[in-house]
Design a protein around this motif. Structure first.
Motif, PDB file in Angstrom:
ATOM      1  N   THR A 129      63.413 -78.893 -68.377  1.00  0.00           N
ATOM      2  CA  THR A 129      62.139 -78.886 -67.665  1.00  0.00           C
ATOM      3  C   THR A 129      62.369 -78.473 -66.223  1.00  0.00           C
ATOM      4  O   THR A 129      63.456 -78.617 -65.688  1.00  0.00           O
ATOM      5  N   SER A 130      61.329 -78.024 -65.620  1.00  0.00           N
ATOM      6  CA  SER A 130      61.389 -77.614 -64.225  1.00  0.00           C
ATOM      7  C   SER A 130      61.114 -78.803 -63.320  1.00  0.00           C
ATOM      8  O   SER A 130      60.298 -79.664 -63.639  1.00  0.00           O
ATOM      9  N   THR A 154      44.993 -73.029 -58.673  1.00  0.00           N
ATOM     10  CA  THR A 154      45.535 -73.145 -60.029  1.00  0.00           C
ATOM     11  C   THR A 154      46.972 -72.693 -60.009  1.00  0.00           C
ATOM     12  O   THR A 154      47.286 -71.592 -59.554  1.00  0.00           O
ATOM     13  N   VAL A 194      50.319 -72.166 -62.525  1.00  0.00           N
ATOM     14  CA  VAL A 194      50.786 -72.088 -63.910  1.00  0.00           C
ATOM     15  C   VAL A 194      52.308 -71.989 -63.879  1.00  0.00           C
ATOM     16  O   VAL A 194      52.855 -71.073 -63.264  1.00  0.00           O
ATOM     17  N   VAL A 195      52.981 -72.931 -64.521  1.00  0.00           N
ATOM     18  CA  VAL A 195      54.433 -72.923 -64.625  1.00  0.00           C
ATOM     19  C   VAL A 195      54.783 -72.573 -66.062  1.00  0.00           C
ATOM     20  O   VAL A 195      54.354 -73.248 -66.987  1.00  0.00           O
ATOM     21  N   GLU A 196      55.536 -71.490 -66.233  1.00  0.00           N
ATOM     22  CA  GLU A 196      55.931 -71.067 -67.574  1.00  0.00           C
ATOM     23  C   GLU A 196      57.414 -71.179 -67.747  1.00  0.00           C
ATOM     24  O   GLU A 196      58.171 -70.994 -66.867  1.00  0.00           O
TER      25      GLU A 196
END
Length: 66
Positions: free
Chosen positions: A9-10, A62, A64-66
């Motif tokens: 995970t980040s 917003t 977004v973490v991918e």
């Protein structure tokens, strides 16, 4: 010998990131995100096209973490 499942995970969390990027210009956002540990690529999209800074209100951002 070991076996199992690993989930990576980040450490970059959108909820903690949003207040830090609020009100920043696109160049500052791009360089700050690219310098974050563990980030391989960062893309900043400001919309509509005439907007040049992130909103001051973190609720309007917003991430977004991918």
């Amino acid at each position: 010998t070991a076996s199992g499942t690993v989930t990576l995970t980040s450490s970059l969390r959108p909820d903690t990131l949003m207040p830090l990027i609020a009100g920043k210009d696109e160049a500052t956002l791009q360089s700050a995100l690219a310098a974050a540990p563990g980030v391989a690529q960062a893309t900043v999209h400001l919309w509509p096209f005439w907007v040049h800074r992130a909103p001051n209100d973190p609720a309007k951002i917003t991430v977004v973490v991918e």
